[in-house]
Design a protein around this motif. Structure first.
Motif, PDB file in Angstrom:
ATOM      1  N   ALA A 187     -95.546-127.297 -68.309  1.00  0.00           N
ATOM      2  CA  ALA A 187     -94.780-126.586 -69.343  1.00  0.00           C
ATOM      3  C   ALA A 187     -95.177-125.112 -69.393  1.00  0.00           C
ATOM      4  CB  ALA A 187     -94.994-127.244 -70.701  1.00  0.00           C
ATOM      5  N   ALA A 188     -96.461-124.818 -69.248  1.00  0.00           N
ATOM      6  CA  ALA A 188     -96.914-123.417 -69.259  1.00  0.00           C
ATOM      7  C   ALA A 188     -96.368-122.663 -68.058  1.00  0.00           C
ATOM      8  CB  ALA A 188     -98.441-123.364 -69.282  1.00  0.00           C
ATOM      9  N   ILE A 189     -96.431-123.290 -66.891  1.00  0.00           N
ATOM     10  CA  ILE A 189     -95.939-122.614 -65.684  1.00  0.00           C
ATOM     11  C   ILE A 189     -94.443-122.342 -65.792  1.00  0.00           C
ATOM     12  CG2 ILE A 189     -95.590-122.806 -63.192  1.00  0.00           C
ATOM     13  CD1 ILE A 189     -98.194-124.530 -63.166  1.00  0.00           C
ATOM     14  N   THR A 190     -93.678-123.323 -66.232  1.00  0.00           N
ATOM     15  CA  THR A 190     -92.226-123.116 -66.324  1.00  0.00           C
ATOM     16  C   THR A 190     -91.875-122.110 -67.421  1.00  0.00           C
ATOM     17  OG1 THR A 190     -91.978-125.123 -67.669  1.00  0.00           O
ATOM     18  CG2 THR A 190     -91.596-125.336 -65.319  1.00  0.00           C
ATOM     19  N   ALA A 191     -92.712-121.998 -68.459  1.00  0.00           N
ATOM     20  CA  ALA A 191     -92.460-121.022 -69.522  1.00  0.00           C
ATOM     21  C   ALA A 191     -92.815-119.603 -69.082  1.00  0.00           C
ATOM     22  CB  ALA A 191     -93.250-121.394 -70.781  1.00  0.00           C
ATOM     23  N   PRO A 217     -90.733-118.386 -65.137  1.00  0.00           N
ATOM     24  CA  PRO A 217     -89.412-119.019 -65.080  1.00  0.00           C
ATOM     25  C   PRO A 217     -88.617-118.732 -63.810  1.00  0.00           C
ATOM     26  CG  PRO A 217     -89.356-117.120 -66.527  1.00  0.00           C
ATOM     27  CD  PRO A 217     -90.797-117.335 -66.154  1.00  0.00           C
ATOM     28  N   ASP A 218     -88.968-117.696 -63.072  1.00  0.00           N
ATOM     29  CA  ASP A 218     -88.225-117.374 -61.853  1.00  0.00           C
ATOM     30  C   ASP A 218     -88.693-118.175 -60.644  1.00  0.00           C
ATOM     31  OD1 ASP A 218     -86.492-115.277 -62.916  1.00  0.00           O
ATOM     32  OD2 ASP A 218     -88.365-114.179 -63.208  1.00  0.00           O
ATOM     33  N   MET A 219     -89.771-118.917 -60.815  1.00  0.00           N
ATOM     34  CA  MET A 219     -90.330-119.689 -59.707  1.00  0.00           C
ATOM     35  C   MET A 219     -89.815-121.127 -59.814  1.00  0.00           C
ATOM     36  SD  MET A 219     -94.117-118.029 -59.800  1.00  0.00           S
ATOM     37  CE  MET A 219     -94.559-118.347 -58.121  1.00  0.00           C
ATOM     38  N   GLU A 220     -88.849-121.435 -58.965  1.00  0.00           N
ATOM     39  CA  GLU A 220     -88.220-122.748 -58.985  1.00  0.00           C
ATOM     40  C   GLU A 220     -89.264-123.862 -58.844  1.00  0.00           C
ATOM     41  OE1 GLU A 220     -85.159-125.438 -56.273  1.00  0.00           O
ATOM     42  OE2 GLU A 220     -85.676-123.409 -55.655  1.00  0.00           O
ATOM     43  N   GLY A 242     -96.665-133.583 -55.243  1.00  0.00           N
ATOM     44  CA  GLY A 242     -97.128-132.641 -56.252  1.00  0.00           C
ATOM     45  C   GLY A 242     -96.008-131.711 -56.668  1.00  0.00           C
ATOM     46  N   LEU A 243     -96.285-130.931 -57.684  1.00  0.00           N
ATOM     47  CA  LEU A 243     -95.305-129.959 -58.155  1.00  0.00           C
ATOM     48  C   LEU A 243     -95.626-128.601 -57.553  1.00  0.00           C
ATOM     49  CD1 LEU A 243     -94.837-130.791 -61.946  1.00  0.00           C
ATOM     50  CD2 LEU A 243     -93.179-131.028 -60.097  1.00  0.00           C
ATOM     51  N   GLY A 244     -94.616-127.983 -56.995  1.00  0.00           N
ATOM     52  CA  GLY A 244     -94.738-126.634 -56.470  1.00  0.00           C
ATOM     53  C   GLY A 244     -93.816-125.719 -57.259  1.00  0.00           C
ATOM     54  N   TYR A 245     -94.158-124.450 -57.289  1.00  0.00           N
ATOM     55  CA  TYR A 245     -93.377-123.462 -58.038  1.00  0.00           C
ATOM     56  C   TYR A 245     -93.204-122.242 -57.157  1.00  0.00           C
ATOM     57  CZ  TYR A 245     -95.144-126.486 -61.712  1.00  0.00           C
ATOM     58  OH  TYR A 245     -95.479-127.582 -62.457  1.00  0.00           O
ATOM     59  N   GLY A 246     -91.961-121.846 -56.945  1.00  0.00           N
ATOM     60  CA  GLY A 246     -91.672-120.736 -56.048  1.00  0.00           C
ATOM     61  C   GLY A 246     -91.933-121.160 -54.609  1.00  0.00           C
ATOM     62  N   ARG A 247     -91.400-120.401 -53.667  1.00  0.00           N
ATOM     63  CA  ARG A 247     -91.613-120.719 -52.250  1.00  0.00           C
ATOM     64  C   ARG A 247     -91.830-119.436 -51.468  1.00  0.00           C
ATOM     65  NH1 ARG A 247     -86.961-125.184 -50.845  1.00  0.00           N
ATOM     66  NH2 ARG A 247     -87.342-126.499 -52.644  1.00  0.00           N
ATOM     67  N   ILE A 248     -92.734-119.543 -50.501  1.00  0.00           N
ATOM     68  CA  ILE A 248     -92.979-118.426 -49.593  1.00  0.00           C
ATOM     69  C   ILE A 248     -93.059-118.961 -48.176  1.00  0.00           C
ATOM     70  CG2 ILE A 248     -94.116-116.881 -51.220  1.00  0.00           C
ATOM     71  CD1 ILE A 248     -96.786-117.940 -50.227  1.00  0.00           C
ATOM     72  N   ASP A 249     -92.758-118.100 -47.221  1.00  0.00           N
ATOM     73  CA  ASP A 249     -92.893-118.464 -45.819  1.00  0.00           C
ATOM     74  C   ASP A 249     -94.352-118.371 -45.420  1.00  0.00           C
ATOM     75  OD1 ASP A 249     -90.162-118.874 -45.471  1.00  0.00           O
ATOM     76  OD2 ASP A 249     -89.818-116.773 -44.959  1.00  0.00           O
ATOM     77  N   TYR A 250     -94.793-119.333 -44.624  1.00  0.00           N
ATOM     78  CA  TYR A 250     -96.193-119.395 -44.219  1.00  0.00           C
ATOM     79  C   TYR A 250     -96.291-119.976 -42.815  1.00  0.00           C
ATOM     80  CZ  TYR A 250    -101.162-120.554 -44.275  1.00  0.00           C
ATOM     81  OH  TYR A 250    -102.485-120.638 -43.981  1.00  0.00           O
ATOM     82  N   LEU A 268     -99.797-115.970 -64.923  1.00  0.00           N
ATOM     83  CA  LEU A 268     -98.493-116.515 -64.547  1.00  0.00           C
ATOM     84  C   LEU A 268     -97.383-115.476 -64.694  1.00  0.00           C
ATOM     85  CD1 LEU A 268     -98.798-120.070 -66.138  1.00  0.00           C
ATOM     86  CD2 LEU A 268     -98.923-119.481 -63.697  1.00  0.00           C
ATOM     87  N   THR A 269     -97.439-114.691 -65.740  1.00  0.00           N
ATOM     88  CA  THR A 269     -96.436-113.636 -65.945  1.00  0.00           C
ATOM     89  C   THR A 269     -96.512-112.606 -64.823  1.00  0.00           C
ATOM     90  OG1 THR A 269     -96.511-113.971 -68.332  1.00  0.00           O
ATOM     91  CG2 THR A 269     -95.621-111.875 -67.561  1.00  0.00           C
ATOM     92  N   ASP A 270     -97.723-112.243 -64.433  1.00  0.00           N
ATOM     93  CA  ASP A 270     -97.930-111.270 -63.351  1.00  0.00           C
ATOM     94  C   ASP A 270     -97.344-111.789 -62.038  1.00  0.00           C
ATOM     95  OD1 ASP A 270     -98.808-109.200 -61.704  1.00  0.00           O
ATOM     96  OD2 ASP A 270    -100.916-109.760 -61.813  1.00  0.00           O
ATOM     97  N   VAL A 271     -97.717-112.991 -61.635  1.00  0.00           N
ATOM     98  CA  VAL A 271     -97.230-113.509 -60.355  1.00  0.00           C
ATOM     99  C   VAL A 271     -95.722-113.751 -60.415  1.00  0.00           C
ATOM    100  CG1 VAL A 271     -97.645-115.991 -60.694  1.00  0.00           C
ATOM    101  CG2 VAL A 271     -97.827-114.994 -58.400  1.00  0.00           C
ATOM    102  N   ASN A 272     -95.196-114.159 -61.566  1.00  0.00           N
ATOM    103  CA  ASN A 272     -93.753-114.357 -61.694  1.00  0.00           C
ATOM    104  C   ASN A 272     -92.992-113.044 -61.508  1.00  0.00           C
ATOM    105  OD1 ASN A 272     -91.384-116.151 -62.576  1.00  0.00           O
ATOM    106  ND2 ASN A 272     -91.240-114.439 -63.984  1.00  0.00           N
ATOM    107  N   GLU A 273     -93.479-111.975 -62.125  1.00  0.00           N
ATOM    108  CA  GLU A 273     -92.818-110.674 -62.003  1.00  0.00           C
ATOM    109  C   GLU A 273     -92.812-110.204 -60.554  1.00  0.00           C
ATOM    110  OE1 GLU A 273     -90.902-107.097 -62.632  1.00  0.00           O
ATOM    111  OE2 GLU A 273     -90.988-108.902 -63.858  1.00  0.00           O
ATOM    112  N   ARG A 274     -93.916-110.369 -59.872  1.00  0.00           N
ATOM    113  CA  ARG A 274     -94.002-109.954 -58.473  1.00  0.00           C
ATOM    114  C   ARG A 274     -93.101-110.824 -57.590  1.00  0.00           C
ATOM    115  NH1 ARG A 274     -98.734-106.623 -57.793  1.00  0.00           N
ATOM    116  NH2 ARG A 274     -99.783-106.428 -59.791  1.00  0.00           N
ATOM    117  N   TYR A 275     -93.031-112.108 -57.903  1.00  0.00           N
ATOM    118  CA  TYR A 275     -92.162-113.031 -57.166  1.00  0.00           C
ATOM    119  C   TYR A 275     -90.688-112.643 -57.388  1.00  0.00           C
ATOM    120  CZ  TYR A 275     -90.161-117.469 -55.574  1.00  0.00           C
ATOM    121  OH  TYR A 275     -89.433-118.429 -54.910  1.00  0.00           O
ATOM    122  N   ARG A 276     -90.338-112.368 -58.641  1.00  0.00           N
ATOM    123  CA  ARG A 276     -88.960-112.005 -58.980  1.00  0.00           C
ATOM    124  C   ARG A 276     -88.537-110.724 -58.255  1.00  0.00           C
ATOM    125  NH1 ARG A 276     -86.700-108.578 -61.894  1.00  0.00           N
ATOM    126  NH2 ARG A 276     -88.517-107.886 -63.032  1.00  0.00           N
TER     127      ARG A 276
END
Length: 144
Positions: A27-31, A34-37, A49-57, A128-136
């Motif tokens: 719930a905290a991660i999705t709140a 929010p831009d990380m699917e 497991g649950l993953g949030y956002g995706r990156i190439d690796y 979480l807000t920091d990484v979400n903004e950078r991801y967005r």
């Protein structure tokens, strides 16, 4: 701890006494990110497991490009783990926010905690807000 489950609800239930803490972290991660699917699947590092956002690796030994989650939530035998595959300004995300996260143990890309209440929620929200903004924005976070 390998968790085999076909659905998110089965995965939560399989965590037994850690179910409530996993749900709170989800719930905290999705709140706060929010831009990380949110994606539920077997990520090949401990079962479903649950993953949030995706990156190439791509690993150094493999020519095959794959997608991994920026954040991954997994129950372990003795703790819960939030894997954070992000490097910000040359510093791993978990290490960057270690002092703000409360009573947790951090490695380069892993935040380990025994209960959600051990986390400092304001520090978690900031991370979480920091990484979400950078991801967005589409910043290069990790990997290829």
């Amino acid at each position: 701890m390998r968790v085999d489950a076909d659905t998110i609800e089965q995965w939560f239930a399989a965590a037994g006494p850690r179910e409530a803490d996993l749900r709170r972290m989800d719930a905290a991660i999705t709140a706060y990110a929010p831009d990380m699917e949110r994606v539920f699947k077997d990520w090949n590092f401990g079962g479903a497991g649950l993953g949030y956002g995706r990156i190439d690796y791509r690993t150094k030994s493999s020519p095959t490009l794959q997608q991994i989650p920026v954040l991954g939530l997994m129950p372990q035998k003795r703790h819960l783990a939030l894997y954070a595959c992000a490097v910000i300004d040359g510093q791993y995300l978990a290490e960057r926010y270690r002092e703000q996260l409360g009573s947790v143990s951090c490695g380069k890309s892993c935040i380990r905690f025994t209960a959600y209440d051990k986390l400092d929620e304001s520090g978690l929200a900031a991370m979480l807000t920091d990484v979400n903004e950078r991801y967005r924005r589409g910043d290069h976070l990790y990997g290829v």
